[in-house]
Write an enzyme that holds these catalytic residues in place. Sequence first.
Site, PDB file in Angstrom:
ATOM      1  N   ASP A 168       0.859  -1.171   0.000  1.00 21.30           N
ATOM      2  CA  ASP A 168       0.000   0.000   0.000  1.00 21.30           C
ATOM      3  C   ASP A 168       0.900   1.227   0.000  1.00 21.30           C
ATOM      4  O   ASP A 168       1.951   1.226   0.649  1.00 21.30           O
ATOM      5  CB  ASP A 168      -0.914   0.009   1.238  1.00 21.30           C
ATOM      6  CG  ASP A 168      -2.152   0.871   1.033  1.00 21.30           C
ATOM      7  OD1 ASP A 168      -1.998   2.058   0.686  1.00 21.30           O
ATOM      8  OD2 ASP A 168      -3.274   0.356   1.224  1.00 21.30           O
ATOM      9  N   ASN A 184      -4.650   4.997 -12.562  1.00 18.23           N
ATOM     10  CA  ASN A 184      -4.316   3.565 -12.424  1.00 18.23           C
ATOM     11  C   ASN A 184      -5.196   2.679 -13.304  1.00 18.23           C
ATOM     12  O   ASN A 184      -5.460   1.527 -12.975  1.00 18.23           O
ATOM     13  CB  ASN A 184      -4.374   3.111 -10.970  1.00 18.23           C
ATOM     14  CG  ASN A 184      -5.749   3.286 -10.324  1.00 18.23           C
ATOM     15  OD1 ASN A 184      -6.658   3.863 -10.917  1.00 18.23           O
ATOM     16  ND2 ASN A 184      -5.891   2.789  -9.104  1.00 18.23           N
ATOM     17  N   ARG A 231     -12.258  -2.953  -8.650  1.00 12.90           N
ATOM     18  CA  ARG A 231     -12.862  -2.263  -9.779  1.00 12.90           C
ATOM     19  C   ARG A 231     -12.360  -2.870 -11.079  1.00 12.90           C
ATOM     20  O   ARG A 231     -11.173  -3.155 -11.230  1.00 12.90           O
ATOM     21  CB  ARG A 231     -12.521  -0.772  -9.745  1.00 12.90           C
ATOM     22  CG  ARG A 231     -13.127  -0.018  -8.577  1.00 12.90           C
ATOM     23  CD  ARG A 231     -14.635   0.037  -8.674  1.00 12.90           C
ATOM     24  NE  ARG A 231     -15.062   0.737  -9.864  1.00 12.90           N
ATOM     25  CZ  ARG A 231     -15.191   2.050  -9.945  1.00 12.90           C
ATOM     26  NH1 ARG A 231     -14.952   2.818  -8.897  1.00 12.90           N
ATOM     27  NH2 ARG A 231     -15.588   2.622 -11.069  1.00 12.90           N
ATOM     28  N   ASP A 289     -15.030 -10.129  -9.682  1.00 16.15           N
ATOM     29  CA  ASP A 289     -16.406  -9.719  -9.417  1.00 16.15           C
ATOM     30  C   ASP A 289     -16.740  -8.462 -10.192  1.00 16.15           C
ATOM     31  O   ASP A 289     -17.832  -7.918 -10.057  1.00 16.15           O
ATOM     32  CB  ASP A 289     -16.569  -9.460  -7.905  1.00 16.15           C
ATOM     33  CG  ASP A 289     -18.018  -9.248  -7.474  1.00 16.15           C
ATOM     34  OD1 ASP A 289     -18.887 -10.026  -7.927  1.00 16.15           O
ATOM     35  OD2 ASP A 289     -18.279  -8.323  -6.686  1.00 16.15           O
ATOM     36  N   GLU A 345     -19.215  -2.650 -17.034  1.00 14.58           N
ATOM     37  CA  GLU A 345     -19.979  -3.847 -16.698  1.00 14.58           C
ATOM     38  C   GLU A 345     -21.488  -3.675 -16.843  1.00 14.58           C
ATOM     39  O   GLU A 345     -22.226  -4.671 -16.866  1.00 14.58           O
ATOM     40  CB  GLU A 345     -19.634  -4.310 -15.278  1.00 14.58           C
ATOM     41  CG  GLU A 345     -19.965  -3.328 -14.187  1.00 14.58           C
ATOM     42  CD  GLU A 345     -19.412  -3.764 -12.827  1.00 14.58           C
ATOM     43  OE1 GLU A 345     -20.093  -3.520 -11.836  1.00 14.58           O
ATOM     44  OE2 GLU A 345     -18.317  -4.340 -12.768  1.00 14.58           O
ATOM     45  N   HIS A 354     -20.685  -8.789  -9.797  1.00 10.86           N
ATOM     46  CA  HIS A 354     -20.637  -7.688  -8.841  1.00 10.86           C
ATOM     47  C   HIS A 354     -21.553  -7.958  -7.644  1.00 10.86           C
ATOM     48  O   HIS A 354     -22.443  -7.156  -7.327  1.00 10.86           O
ATOM     49  CB  HIS A 354     -21.009  -6.366  -9.512  1.00 10.86           C
ATOM     50  CG  HIS A 354     -20.344  -5.178  -8.868  1.00 10.86           C
ATOM     51  ND1 HIS A 354     -19.838  -4.117  -9.578  1.00 10.86           N
ATOM     52  CD2 HIS A 354     -20.086  -4.889  -7.571  1.00 10.86           C
ATOM     53  CE1 HIS A 354     -19.300  -3.232  -8.765  1.00 10.86           C
ATOM     54  NE2 HIS A 354     -19.449  -3.686  -7.522  1.00 10.86           N
TER      55      HIS A 354
END
Length: 335
Positions: free
Chosen positions: A176, A213, A236, A260, A265, A299
């Site tokens: 992170d 990103n 995401r 997911d 989407e 999702h």
Amino acid sequence: MTFKIACYGVRENEVPFFNKLNKYDFELTLIEDLLTSENPETFANHDAVLLRGNCTADRTNIEKMAKEGIKYVFTRTVGFNHIDLKAAEEFNMSVARVPSYSPNAIAELSLTLAMMLLRSTAHTTMRTANKNFKVDGEMFSKEIRNCKVGIIGTGKIGLTEAKLFKGLGAEVLGYDIYENEEAKATLTYKELDELLAESDIVSLHVPYFPGKNDKMVDAEFIGKMKDGAILINTARGELQDNEAILKALQADKLAGFGTDVFANEQSLFFKEFKPWEPLPDTTVQMLVDMYPRVLVTPHVGSNTDEALCNMIETSYENFNDVLTVGETANKVVLA
């Protein structure tokens, strides 16, 4: 005077929760469909809308809401990129979100997808469902306690998943930009390249920043991963380069992929396609066709009882706050 809210994307199993948690007695219109460009008439005669992800709150719909006198465009999600904030500001509309909900909901799904791929349970149960009870080489696996799990993004969700994996005996690594002191009791922070090279499972829990990103999981990223690793994305869809992931699976660089989420989407999720009907994205179609090495869920990471309650309760508090004190702490403003 009643306050009328058009609530979108309310599934049948969610209706009792919306009604039971409605302690402020809002007048609710519970709509199963998502808000799209095709059904703006559904918010007529309402004071506010409550959206879920993949609803369309673009400039066109925002302008139509303004003509109806709607002043509140709220979403029961963390993300708010489905709302045109500039248009909302121009039409003097308030936008609010749900900043967090049960981190276990997403973390449990991530762990489940990872364990299914590690132990080849989808492959195995697919065979037994077809009355094939022979044991093949795909059913041989490592134990999770002999694996390293890399968590990219160690906020609430990432740390929750790290704790779950540690509880199963895995060695957990983390990356992170902002290291979390609490997380250091559960995982070992590494530089990203080190984490990718060492991890048997890599799980993403980072926010998406448009233009910064996009497709961070690309060919270069995957090339740094350990051969035969498993990739999981419940964050995401914009973070992943689908073509790069497909090529890595075809080359056996990746052993498996669980997701997911996909970019764009709304053209795919929450719809039912005929068996012979091609999906709108060829690469996504090819990934789906790689089942059981590729596991796709539509999702549903937040689709749990606790997460749903968190979303609804916070949304109701957001509405009550703006009506009683004129502001909510969860307001979203144009940057």
